[in-house]
Design a protein around this motif. Structure first.
Motif, PDB file in Angstrom:
ATOM      1  N   THR A   5       1.012  -1.250   0.042  1.00 29.45           N
ATOM      2  CA  THR A   5       0.011   0.048  -0.212  1.00 29.45           C
ATOM      3  C   THR A   5       0.858   1.185  -0.145  1.00 29.45           C
ATOM      4  OG1 THR A   5      -1.723  -1.366   1.310  1.00 29.45           O
ATOM      5  CG2 THR A   5      -1.940   1.409   1.413  1.00 29.45           C
ATOM      6  N   PHE A   6       0.593   1.944  -0.985  1.00 30.16           N
ATOM      7  CA  PHE A   6       1.003   3.356  -0.766  1.00 30.16           C
ATOM      8  C   PHE A   6       0.164   4.502  -0.460  1.00 30.16           C
ATOM      9  CE2 PHE A   6       2.429   7.606  -2.774  1.00 30.16           C
ATOM     10  CZ  PHE A   6       3.633   7.612  -2.209  1.00 30.16           C
ATOM     11  N   GLN A   7       0.511   5.193   0.676  1.00 24.99           N
ATOM     12  CA  GLN A   7      -0.744   5.991   0.999  1.00 24.99           C
ATOM     13  C   GLN A   7      -0.049   7.450   1.831  1.00 24.99           C
ATOM     14  OE1 GLN A   7      -2.775   4.097   4.501  1.00 24.99           O
ATOM     15  NE2 GLN A   7      -4.192   5.388   4.535  1.00 24.99           N
ATOM     16  N   ASN A   8      -0.903   8.379   1.644  1.00 23.50           N
ATOM     17  CA  ASN A   8      -0.631   9.666   2.210  1.00 23.50           C
ATOM     18  C   ASN A   8      -1.809  10.518   2.310  1.00 23.50           C
ATOM     19  OD1 ASN A   8      -1.461  10.631  -0.372  1.00 23.50           O
ATOM     20  ND2 ASN A   8       0.576  10.562  -1.065  1.00 23.50           N
ATOM     21  N   ASP A   9      -1.998  11.618   2.891  1.00 26.60           N
ATOM     22  CA  ASP A   9      -3.156  12.599   2.931  1.00 26.60           C
ATOM     23  C   ASP A   9      -4.310  12.552   1.956  1.00 26.60           C
ATOM     24  OD1 ASP A   9      -2.141  13.099   5.399  1.00 26.60           O
ATOM     25  OD2 ASP A   9      -1.372  15.190   4.777  1.00 26.60           O
ATOM     26  N   PHE A  10      -3.384  12.189   0.655  1.00 25.33           N
ATOM     27  CA  PHE A  10      -4.580  12.218  -0.500  1.00 25.33           C
ATOM     28  C   PHE A  10      -5.215  11.081  -0.846  1.00 25.33           C
ATOM     29  CE2 PHE A  10      -1.421  15.588  -1.076  1.00 25.33           C
ATOM     30  CZ  PHE A  10      -1.982  16.580  -1.554  1.00 25.33           C
ATOM     31  N   GLY A  11      -4.992   9.654  -0.346  1.00 29.12           N
ATOM     32  CA  GLY A  11      -5.768   8.452  -0.108  1.00 29.12           C
ATOM     33  C   GLY A  11      -4.604   7.448  -0.226  1.00 29.12           C
ATOM     34  N   LYS A  12      -4.845   6.260  -0.722  1.00 29.35           N
ATOM     35  CA  LYS A  12      -4.162   5.113  -0.740  1.00 29.35           C
ATOM     36  C   LYS A  12      -4.247   4.330  -2.076  1.00 29.35           C
ATOM     37  CE  LYS A  12      -6.776   2.217   2.241  1.00 29.35           C
ATOM     38  NZ  LYS A  12      -7.038   1.283   3.154  1.00 29.35           N
ATOM     39  N   ILE A  13      -3.179   3.617  -2.299  1.00 33.01           N
ATOM     40  CA  ILE A  13      -3.158   2.800  -3.587  1.00 33.01           C
ATOM     41  C   ILE A  13      -2.911   1.473  -2.915  1.00 33.01           C
ATOM     42  CG2 ILE A  13      -2.318   2.179  -5.819  1.00 33.01           C
ATOM     43  CD1 ILE A  13      -1.808   5.186  -6.373  1.00 33.01           C
ATOM     44  N   LEU A  14      -3.800   0.563  -3.362  1.00 38.19           N
ATOM     45  CA  LEU A  14      -3.285  -0.919  -2.910  1.00 38.19           C
ATOM     46  C   LEU A  14      -2.781  -1.753  -4.080  1.00 38.19           C
ATOM     47  CD1 LEU A  14      -3.327  -3.261  -0.614  1.00 38.19           C
ATOM     48  CD2 LEU A  14      -5.851  -3.316  -1.193  1.00 38.19           C
ATOM     49  N   SER A  78      -6.566   9.587 -12.837  1.00 35.87           N
ATOM     50  CA  SER A  78      -6.527  11.107 -12.245  1.00 35.87           C
ATOM     51  C   SER A  78      -6.201  11.100 -10.790  1.00 35.87           C
ATOM     52  CB  SER A  78      -7.412  12.075 -12.729  1.00 35.87           C
ATOM     53  OG  SER A  78      -8.450  11.433 -12.165  1.00 35.87           O
ATOM     54  N   ARG A  79      -6.986  10.174  -9.785  1.00 34.39           N
ATOM     55  CA  ARG A  79      -6.880  10.229  -8.385  1.00 34.39           C
ATOM     56  C   ARG A  79      -5.308   9.146  -8.165  1.00 34.39           C
ATOM     57  NH1 ARG A  79      -7.872  12.636  -4.017  1.00 34.39           N
ATOM     58  NH2 ARG A  79      -8.645  11.126  -2.072  1.00 34.39           N
ATOM     59  N   ALA A  80      -5.116   8.406  -8.632  1.00 32.28           N
ATOM     60  CA  ALA A  80      -3.857   7.617  -8.518  1.00 32.28           C
ATOM     61  C   ALA A  80      -2.764   8.714  -8.706  1.00 32.28           C
ATOM     62  CB  ALA A  80      -3.732   6.530  -9.406  1.00 32.28           C
ATOM     63  N   ALA A  81      -2.701   9.286  -9.865  1.00 36.77           N
ATOM     64  CA  ALA A  81      -1.678  10.433 -10.050  1.00 36.77           C
ATOM     65  C   ALA A  81      -1.481  11.500  -8.770  1.00 36.77           C
ATOM     66  CB  ALA A  81      -1.837  11.124 -11.318  1.00 36.77           C
ATOM     67  N   CYS A  82      -2.619  11.944  -8.290  1.00 35.38           N
ATOM     68  CA  CYS A  82      -2.646  12.766  -7.295  1.00 35.38           C
ATOM     69  C   CYS A  82      -2.001  12.229  -6.025  1.00 35.38           C
ATOM     70  CB  CYS A  82      -4.162  13.310  -6.861  1.00 35.38           C
ATOM     71  SG  CYS A  82      -4.187  14.358  -5.607  1.00 35.38           S
ATOM     72  N   ILE A  83      -2.276  10.846  -5.871  1.00 34.78           N
ATOM     73  CA  ILE A  83      -1.633  10.350  -4.739  1.00 34.78           C
ATOM     74  C   ILE A  83      -0.079  10.096  -4.750  1.00 34.78           C
ATOM     75  CG2 ILE A  83      -1.540   8.081  -3.336  1.00 34.78           C
ATOM     76  CD1 ILE A  83      -4.612   7.886  -4.106  1.00 34.78           C
ATOM     77  N   ASP A  87       4.490  12.845  -1.425  1.00 35.60           N
ATOM     78  CA  ASP A  87       5.191  11.941  -0.469  1.00 35.60           C
ATOM     79  C   ASP A  87       4.252  11.199   0.453  1.00 35.60           C
ATOM     80  OD1 ASP A  87       7.515  13.264  -1.475  1.00 35.60           O
ATOM     81  OD2 ASP A  87       8.366  13.838   0.549  1.00 35.60           O
ATOM     82  N   GLY A  88       4.741   9.883   0.825  1.00 35.57           N
ATOM     83  CA  GLY A  88       3.956   9.120   1.442  1.00 35.57           C
ATOM     84  C   GLY A  88       4.541   7.815   2.197  1.00 35.57           C
ATOM     85  N   VAL A  89       3.857   6.736   2.450  1.00 33.81           N
ATOM     86  CA  VAL A  89       4.218   5.714   3.351  1.00 33.81           C
ATOM     87  C   VAL A  89       4.145   4.326   2.206  1.00 33.81           C
ATOM     88  CG1 VAL A  89       4.409   4.209   5.394  1.00 33.81           C
ATOM     89  CG2 VAL A  89       4.416   6.887   5.616  1.00 33.81           C
ATOM     90  N   LEU A  90       5.060   3.619   2.176  1.00 34.10           N
ATOM     91  CA  LEU A  90       4.893   2.468   1.341  1.00 34.10           C
ATOM     92  C   LEU A  90       5.108   1.287   2.538  1.00 34.10           C
ATOM     93  CD1 LEU A  90       4.579   1.570  -1.659  1.00 34.10           C
ATOM     94  CD2 LEU A  90       6.949   0.926  -1.565  1.00 34.10           C
ATOM     95  N   ILE A 101       8.020   1.961   4.935  1.00 30.16           N
ATOM     96  CA  ILE A 101       9.208   2.802   4.769  1.00 30.16           C
ATOM     97  C   ILE A 101       8.439   4.245   4.097  1.00 30.16           C
ATOM     98  CG2 ILE A 101       9.565   2.061   2.265  1.00 30.16           C
ATOM     99  CD1 ILE A 101      12.641   2.489   2.695  1.00 30.16           C
ATOM    100  N   SER A 102       9.226   5.432   4.576  1.00 25.53           N
ATOM    101  CA  SER A 102       8.719   6.608   4.145  1.00 25.53           C
ATOM    102  C   SER A 102       9.397   6.946   2.521  1.00 25.53           C
ATOM    103  CB  SER A 102       9.074   7.702   5.104  1.00 25.53           C
ATOM    104  OG  SER A 102       8.436   7.570   6.239  1.00 25.53           O
ATOM    105  N   CYS A 103       8.679   7.448   1.649  1.00 24.32           N
ATOM    106  CA  CYS A 103       9.154   7.666   0.390  1.00 24.32           C
ATOM    107  C   CYS A 103       8.461   8.501  -0.324  1.00 24.32           C
ATOM    108  CB  CYS A 103       9.490   6.319  -0.183  1.00 24.32           C
ATOM    109  SG  CYS A 103       7.831   5.513  -0.661  1.00 24.32           S
ATOM    110  N   ARG A 104       8.732   8.723  -1.631  1.00 22.76           N
ATOM    111  CA  ARG A 104       8.209   9.423  -2.611  1.00 22.76           C
ATOM    112  C   ARG A 104       8.227   8.868  -4.164  1.00 22.76           C
ATOM    113  NH1 ARG A 104      13.245  11.940  -2.089  1.00 22.76           N
ATOM    114  NH2 ARG A 104      11.961  13.061  -0.235  1.00 22.76           N
ATOM    115  N   CYS A 105       7.042   8.969  -4.685  1.00 23.13           N
ATOM    116  CA  CYS A 105       7.061   8.311  -6.169  1.00 23.13           C
ATOM    117  C   CYS A 105       7.861   9.240  -7.035  1.00 23.13           C
ATOM    118  CB  CYS A 105       5.832   8.062  -6.612  1.00 23.13           C
ATOM    119  SG  CYS A 105       5.727   7.221  -8.093  1.00 23.13           S
TER     120      CYS A 105
END
Length: 281
Positions: A5-14, A78-83, A87-90, A101-105
């Protein structure tokens, strides 16, 4: 089966490693092993070979190739691109292991649609290359224990104060903790020495605050961010003794003997995360 899961304040991708479930299917992933290192060497005239002068652990790069099933989209592109733009947590779940782990795409590229699928490549960069627990560990250092039992016979001790603990770090790398101290003296008793010292005997390190804590005050010693604050004062770095150094106060891998030295009545605990060299070995 691996779930990521990649997650931040904008949502998450599973994303999943296979089977039924999320629309994002992982085909290949790299960068979950031991982090890459950079080595510097010195050479000397007339001397064979070389001498290692320094070692640096580099940022971690995680690359994933995925298939995105457009028939069952949990989120729009478009939502995935926003997430992915923030920066977020994988977070990685595999069997009984759960690591984050904290990271950025840094890159998200997708090919043209093939049947019901997009093929996409994602690349994440983690400045801190170590994986950590999904939840922080909390260990009490200083507390009051109730010793009153029934029936009791006089003389009796109603309570005792414990000011030390054995803390075990299961990660392979040292951890920088956050220390919380709470004033627990309603009479606000004044002593000749009102300082508070937190000692890690195992690491031979200490942090000393030359400060009289008030009843109900909550002090936060944030070692990773090099800050000391309280609910009564915005900044308290000036109260740290000259011979105390944040850089040396770490929790070592294995057992750590932690002690609180003070004359005043306080409660204190440590928050920390285990740091791991890899995700899934």
């Amino acid at each position: 089966m691996m779930n990521i899961t990649f997650q931040n304040d904008f949502g998450k991708i599973l994303m999943t490693g296979g089977g039924k479930g999320p629309a994002w299917k992982i085909k290949e992933i790299t960068g979950l092993g031991i982090p890459e290192k950079s080595f510097a060497y010195n050479t000397f005239a007339g001397v064979a070979g070389q001498e290692l002068s320094s070692v640096s652990v580099l940022a971690r790069t995680i690359t994933m190739n995925v298939d995105i099933d457009c028939r069952f989209p949990q989120i729009s592109m478009s939502r995935a691109a926003c997430i992915l733009n923030a920066d977020g947590v994988l977070t990685i779940h595999h069997g009984t292991k759960h690591r984050a782990i904290s990271c950025r795409c840094t890159s998200f590229t997708k090919t043209e649609k093939k049947a019901a699928f997009f093929e996409a490549t994602l690349q994440f960069v983690a400045d801190n290359p170590y994986f950590h627990d999904c939840e922080e560990k909390r260990v009490v250092i200083s507390r009051k224990n109730d010793k009153l039992t029934f029936p009791f016979h006089l003389p009796v001790t109603f309570s005792e104060r414990v000011n030390s603990t054995d803390l075990v770090v299961s990660g392979e790398e040292a951890s920088e903790p956050v220390i919380y101290i709470f004033g627990d003296d309603p009479e606000n008793t004044d002593y000749d020495d009102n300082s508070i010292t937190i000692v890690n005997k195992t690491a031979n390190a200490f942090l000393k605050l030359n400060y009289k804590i008030s009843y109900g005050e909550q002090i936060k010693i944030d070692i990773p961010n090099r800050e000391i604050t309280s609910n009564l004062r915005e900044r308290m770095f000036q109260y740290l003794s000259d011979d105390s150094f944040f850089s040396s106060f770490v929790l070592l891998s294995g057992a750590n003997e932690i002690e609180c030295r003070t004359n005043v009545r306080i409660n204190a605990y440590i928050l920390f995360q285990n740091n791991y060299l890899e995700a899934m070995y």
